[in-house]
Design a protein around this motif. Structure first.
Motif, short mmCIF file in Angstrom:
data_model
loop_
_atom_site.label_atom_id
_atom_site.label_comp_id
_atom_site.label_asym_id
_atom_site.label_seq_id
_atom_site.Cartn_x
_atom_site.Cartn_y
_atom_site.Cartn_z
N UNK A 15 -1.32 -2.94 -8.03
CA UNK A 15 -2.15 -3.44 -9.13
C UNK A 15 -1.86 -2.68 -10.41
N UNK A 16 -1.76 -1.34 -10.31
CA UNK A 16 -1.46 -0.54 -11.50
C UNK A 16 -0.09 -0.90 -12.06
N UNK A 17 0.88 -1.10 -11.20
CA UNK A 17 2.22 -1.45 -11.65
C UNK A 17 2.28 -2.82 -12.32
N UNK A 18 1.61 -3.79 -11.73
CA UNK A 18 1.60 -5.13 -12.31
C UNK A 18 0.88 -5.12 -13.66
N UNK A 19 -0.26 -4.43 -13.74
CA UNK A 19 -0.98 -4.34 -15.01
C UNK A 19 -0.15 -3.65 -16.08
N UNK A 20 0.57 -2.59 -15.69
CA UNK A 20 1.42 -1.89 -16.64
C UNK A 20 2.50 -2.83 -17.17
#
Length: 70
Positions: free
Chosen positions: A16-21
């Motif tokens: 989730x953090x990677x996709x949001x970034x």
């Protein structure tokens, strides 16, 4: 709770953090059209401002939608 569930939970957090970034990075790149601010024309400045405001409104709308879904 077994080990598989814990691993899945941790992987979802990082994913989730990677996709949001990536989404935020792409939105910022598109909104500034890939040009430095010093070489941009006044028309491009206004276009950039509109794009940033639109992205900000989209993020806020997504946050409100998540809150309503709870």
């Amino acid at each position: 709770m077994n080990v598989n569930q814990i691993i899945n939970m941790v992987m979802r957090i990082f994913l989730r953090k990677g996709v949001n970034w990536g989404i935020n990075k792409g939105t910022k790149m598109v909104s500034r059209s890939g040009k430095p601010a010093a070489t941009a024309t006044p028309a491009q400045h206004s276009q950039t401002t509109v794009a940033r405001e639109t992205a900000k409104r989209a993020r806020k709308a997504a946050a409100v939608t998540r809150r309503i879904g709870r």
